[in-house]
Design a protein around this motif. Sequence first.
Motif, PDB file in Angstrom:
ATOM      1  N   THR A 107       0.836  -1.199   0.000  1.00 26.18           N
ATOM      2  CA  THR A 107       0.000   0.000   0.000  1.00 26.18           C
ATOM      3  C   THR A 107       0.869   1.246   0.000  1.00 26.18           C
ATOM      4  OG1 THR A 107      -1.693  -1.186   1.250  1.00 26.18           O
ATOM      5  CG2 THR A 107      -1.808   1.221   1.271  1.00 26.18           C
ATOM      6  N   PRO A 108       0.757   2.091  -1.031  1.00 19.74           N
ATOM      7  CA  PRO A 108       1.541   3.336  -1.064  1.00 19.74           C
ATOM      8  C   PRO A 108       1.132   4.255   0.092  1.00 19.74           C
ATOM      9  CG  PRO A 108       0.530   2.878  -3.212  1.00 19.74           C
ATOM     10  CD  PRO A 108      -0.099   1.952  -2.229  1.00 19.74           C
ATOM     11  N   LEU A 109       2.121   4.857   0.739  1.00 24.65           N
ATOM     12  CA  LEU A 109       1.857   5.622   1.953  1.00 24.65           C
ATOM     13  C   LEU A 109       3.086   6.448   2.291  1.00 24.65           C
ATOM     14  CD1 LEU A 109      -0.551   5.293   3.965  1.00 24.65           C
ATOM     15  CD2 LEU A 109       0.926   3.727   5.255  1.00 24.65           C
ATOM     16  N   VAL A 110       2.894   7.659   2.824  1.00 23.99           N
ATOM     17  CA  VAL A 110       4.024   8.450   3.326  1.00 23.99           C
ATOM     18  C   VAL A 110       3.797   8.734   4.809  1.00 23.99           C
ATOM     19  CG1 VAL A 110       5.307  10.630   3.175  1.00 23.99           C
ATOM     20  CG2 VAL A 110       4.541   9.484   1.073  1.00 23.99           C
ATOM     21  N   VAL A 111       4.808   8.438   5.621  1.00 20.13           N
ATOM     22  CA  VAL A 111       4.779   8.788   7.042  1.00 20.13           C
ATOM     23  C   VAL A 111       5.885   9.805   7.286  1.00 20.13           C
ATOM     24  CG1 VAL A 111       5.032   7.986   9.420  1.00 20.13           C
ATOM     25  CG2 VAL A 111       3.926   6.510   7.720  1.00 20.13           C
ATOM     26  N   ALA A 112       5.500  11.021   7.683  1.00 16.51           N
ATOM     27  CA  ALA A 112       6.488  12.029   8.065  1.00 16.51           C
ATOM     28  C   ALA A 112       6.759  11.864   9.553  1.00 16.51           C
ATOM     29  CB  ALA A 112       5.956  13.427   7.760  1.00 16.51           C
ATOM     30  N   MET A 113       8.017  11.581   9.904  1.00 11.36           N
ATOM     31  CA  MET A 113       8.370  11.419  11.312  1.00 11.36           C
ATOM     32  C   MET A 113       9.363  12.504  11.708  1.00 11.36           C
ATOM     33  SD  MET A 113      10.016   8.561  13.777  1.00 11.36           S
ATOM     34  CE  MET A 113      10.310   7.373  12.563  1.00 11.36           C
ATOM     35  N   GLU A 155      14.243  21.511   1.068  1.00  9.13           N
ATOM     36  CA  GLU A 155      14.403  20.068   0.883  1.00  9.13           C
ATOM     37  C   GLU A 155      13.196  19.305   1.422  1.00  9.13           C
ATOM     38  OE1 GLU A 155      18.128  18.966   2.682  1.00  9.13           O
ATOM     39  OE2 GLU A 155      19.284  20.281   1.357  1.00  9.13           O
ATOM     40  N   CYS A 156      12.563  19.834   2.483  1.00  7.84           N
ATOM     41  CA  CYS A 156      11.333  19.213   2.997  1.00  7.84           C
ATOM     42  C   CYS A 156      10.288  19.130   1.886  1.00  7.84           C
ATOM     43  CB  CYS A 156      10.765  20.021   4.167  1.00  7.84           C
ATOM     44  SG  CYS A 156      11.650  19.794   5.726  1.00  7.84           S
ATOM     45  N   PHE A 157      10.152  20.209   1.141  1.00  5.87           N
ATOM     46  CA  PHE A 157       9.182  20.275   0.037  1.00  5.87           C
ATOM     47  C   PHE A 157       9.531  19.242  -1.029  1.00  5.87           C
ATOM     48  CE2 PHE A 157       7.762  22.055  -4.056  1.00  5.87           C
ATOM     49  CZ  PHE A 157       6.440  22.349  -3.780  1.00  5.87           C
ATOM     50  N   GLU A 158      10.778  19.290  -1.501  1.00  2.00           N
ATOM     51  CA  GLU A 158      11.183  18.402  -2.597  1.00  2.00           C
ATOM     52  C   GLU A 158      11.147  16.931  -2.189  1.00  2.00           C
ATOM     53  OE1 GLU A 158      15.009  17.123  -5.318  1.00  2.00           O
ATOM     54  OE2 GLU A 158      15.199  18.876  -4.002  1.00  2.00           O
ATOM     55  N   LEU A 159      11.674  16.615  -1.012  1.00  2.00           N
ATOM     56  CA  LEU A 159      11.769  15.209  -0.614  1.00  2.00           C
ATOM     57  C   LEU A 159      10.412  14.620  -0.241  1.00  2.00           C
ATOM     58  CD1 LEU A 159      15.159  15.270   1.321  1.00  2.00           C
ATOM     59  CD2 LEU A 159      14.706  14.203  -0.890  1.00  2.00           C
ATOM     60  N   THR A 160       9.466  15.459   0.190  1.00  2.00           N
ATOM     61  CA  THR A 160       8.104  14.950   0.401  1.00  2.00           C
ATOM     62  C   THR A 160       7.513  14.498  -0.934  1.00  2.00           C
ATOM     63  OG1 THR A 160       7.775  16.409   2.303  1.00  2.00           O
ATOM     64  CG2 THR A 160       5.797  15.502   1.281  1.00  2.00           C
ATOM     65  N   ILE A 161       7.734  15.302  -1.963  1.00  2.00           N
ATOM     66  CA  ILE A 161       7.238  14.925  -3.294  1.00  2.00           C
ATOM     67  C   ILE A 161       7.921  13.637  -3.762  1.00  2.00           C
ATOM     68  CG2 ILE A 161       7.011  15.643  -5.709  1.00  2.00           C
ATOM     69  CD1 ILE A 161       7.033  18.572  -4.680  1.00  2.00           C
ATOM     70  N   ARG A 162       9.227  13.546  -3.539  1.00  2.00           N
ATOM     71  CA  ARG A 162       9.952  12.328  -3.935  1.00  2.00           C
ATOM     72  C   ARG A 162       9.458  11.117  -3.135  1.00  2.00           C
ATOM     73  NH1 ARG A 162      13.660  13.390  -7.627  1.00  2.00           N
ATOM     74  NH2 ARG A 162      14.744  15.398  -7.656  1.00  2.00           N
ATOM     75  N   ALA A 163       9.107  11.338  -1.867  1.00  2.00           N
ATOM     76  CA  ALA A 163       8.580  10.239  -1.041  1.00  2.00           C
ATOM     77  C   ALA A 163       7.283   9.704  -1.634  1.00  2.00           C
ATOM     78  CB  ALA A 163       8.364  10.719   0.392  1.00  2.00           C
ATOM     79  N   PHE A 164       6.399  10.615  -2.068  1.00  2.00           N
ATOM     80  CA  PHE A 164       5.152  10.174  -2.711  1.00  2.00           C
ATOM     81  C   PHE A 164       5.441   9.448  -4.020  1.00  2.00           C
ATOM     82  CE2 PHE A 164       2.909  12.930   0.242  1.00  2.00           C
ATOM     83  CZ  PHE A 164       1.730  12.225   0.445  1.00  2.00           C
ATOM     84  N   ASP A 165       6.404   9.940  -4.775  1.00  2.00           N
ATOM     85  CA  ASP A 165       6.743   9.284  -6.041  1.00  2.00           C
ATOM     86  C   ASP A 165       7.205   7.849  -5.802  1.00  2.00           C
ATOM     87  OD1 ASP A 165       7.372   9.145  -8.907  1.00  2.00           O
ATOM     88  OD2 ASP A 165       9.456   9.166  -8.244  1.00  2.00           O
ATOM     89  N   LEU A 166       8.094   7.658  -4.828  1.00  2.00           N
ATOM     90  CA  LEU A 166       8.574   6.297  -4.527  1.00  2.00           C
ATOM     91  C   LEU A 166       7.441   5.419  -4.019  1.00  2.00           C
ATOM     92  CD1 LEU A 166      11.977   7.089  -2.768  1.00  2.00           C
ATOM     93  CD2 LEU A 166      11.629   6.262  -5.103  1.00  2.00           C
ATOM     94  N   ALA A 167       6.594   5.976  -3.143  1.00  2.00           N
ATOM     95  CA  ALA A 167       5.481   5.203  -2.589  1.00  2.00           C
ATOM     96  C   ALA A 167       4.551   4.715  -3.693  1.00  2.00           C
ATOM     97  CB  ALA A 167       4.707   6.045  -1.577  1.00  2.00           C
ATOM     98  N   GLU A 168       4.209   5.619  -4.600  1.00  2.00           N
ATOM     99  CA  GLU A 168       3.275   5.277  -5.678  1.00  2.00           C
ATOM    100  C   GLU A 168       3.912   4.323  -6.682  1.00  2.00           C
ATOM    101  OE1 GLU A 168      -0.024   6.384  -5.957  1.00  2.00           O
ATOM    102  OE2 GLU A 168       0.280   7.185  -3.941  1.00  2.00           O
ATOM    103  N   ARG A 169       5.177   4.608  -7.037  1.00  2.00           N
ATOM    104  CA  ARG A 169       5.840   3.822  -8.076  1.00  2.00           C
ATOM    105  C   ARG A 169       6.139   2.408  -7.606  1.00  2.00           C
ATOM    106  NH1 ARG A 169      11.068   4.852  -9.856  1.00  2.00           N
ATOM    107  NH2 ARG A 169      11.173   6.744  -8.590  1.00  2.00           N
ATOM    108  N   LEU A 170       6.482   2.269  -6.332  1.00  2.00           N
ATOM    109  CA  LEU A 170       6.908   0.966  -5.823  1.00  2.00           C
ATOM    110  C   LEU A 170       5.843   0.280  -4.979  1.00  2.00           C
ATOM    111  CD1 LEU A 170      10.578   1.811  -4.821  1.00  2.00           C
ATOM    112  CD2 LEU A 170       9.683   1.046  -6.994  1.00  2.00           C
ATOM    113  N   ARG A 171       4.685   0.942  -4.815  1.00  2.00           N
ATOM    114  CA  ARG A 171       3.633   0.398  -3.950  1.00  2.00           C
ATOM    115  C   ARG A 171       4.228   0.021  -2.598  1.00  2.00           C
ATOM    116  NH1 ARG A 171      -0.875  -3.599  -6.307  1.00  2.00           N
ATOM    117  NH2 ARG A 171      -1.505  -3.290  -4.138  1.00  2.00           N
ATOM    118  N   THR A 172       4.762   1.001  -1.913  1.00  2.00           N
ATOM    119  CA  THR A 172       5.415   0.752  -0.631  1.00  2.00           C
ATOM    120  C   THR A 172       5.203   1.923   0.307  1.00  2.00           C
ATOM    121  OG1 THR A 172       7.530   0.157   0.411  1.00  2.00           O
ATOM    122  CG2 THR A 172       7.626   1.805  -1.317  1.00  2.00           C
TER     123      THR A 172
END
Length: 386
Positions: A107-113, A155-172
């Motif tokens: 399940t694609p998901l982003v957790v900001a910790m 970097e918070c802005f850019e890496l959040t977007i990259r986190a969503f990209d990885l989550a969606e692309r890899l279903r993780t």
Amino acid sequence: GRMTSPAHTLPALRLRTGNQMIAEGAVEAGCRFFAGYPITPASGIYKSMIELLQERGDVALSAPDEISALAYCVGASIRGFRSMTATSGPGWALMIETFQYALMTETPLVVAMVQRLGPSTGGATQGAQGDILLAEYCTSGGYTVPVLCPSTPAECFELTIRAFDLAERLRTPVILLTDKEVGMTMERIDYGALRRPAVATRAGILPSGTGPNGSWKTYDFAHAYDVPAFEPVGGRQKVTVTGSAHNKSGELKKNDSETLEVLHHLEEKIRHRKNEMVFVTRDEEPGADTLVISYGITARAMRQAVRQARLRGRKVSSLTIHSLFPIPFDEIRKAAAPVRTVVVAEENLNGQYRALIEAAIRNATVIGVNKIGTMITPAEIEATLG
């Protein structure tokens, strides 16, 4: 994987915290669902997401606890919506079971910790970088979880977007790991200079709604590294989702060969693409005999220490790591190859990241700069540079 500069555009300057920029990055990435429970120092993300999503007509919920918060996000994501939650160490401890469920169900998901001083409820208003191992090694079976780590609000802005990209692309599920200082310090942001990476759609959503050979399986793949096509619960196919060991159809099984194949696949789909997840900034000085490595807020102290050391005539290189996991071993080896000493600076007790990377640094002496309770200063890093 190197962080690159955007084309020059006119500046639009605003004061923003890292937490606010995580929320704005999430919206930019197409996040439409947020559920959270307030916790210092991550509450700024919670507040911003509730404001930003609700005004767009999307959904932001206040959950009764962290377990519910992440479970709501999993449900929204399985239904087909990009989802995120935010927490700190104590809340993360409660989320780990559901996080493993997201990994097992692809399940694609982003957790900001946003890290604070631990253990337990620790120091709620004190920053730290002590959750590195807890973030990465939270799963039974030791699966690789992508972990991105910003050191500035931009970097918070850019890496959040990259986190969503990885989550969606890899279903993780993906972790965006930051700290109290990065999350809560307000700084000037040039919106014209922000990087806006593209976000992939979920892997291979099939227009016909059928899998290979006309049959549908919730977790179908031909090669272990394939990412299964996504169908939402309530869509055109019967989607079977379980957190237990399962075959490609999603049916609960014991240790038959197909189920074991699925368990190998969960790691292989990440391992196979590890080079797509490398984000580092290398500042190499020719002839340098020392390399400093850091991440998060301490990377900023490191960069200042390196500038000061160079003004004193010392030859020093630096490596800021924005993607902590999968560990970018090739970049670390490359940066360390020409030097005699590697200094790893991180705000924790025992050098958590240093312990993971020092085996890869063969020809140099590895030194740690560690501290808890207050930030590591540029002077403390510079003192190790001779």
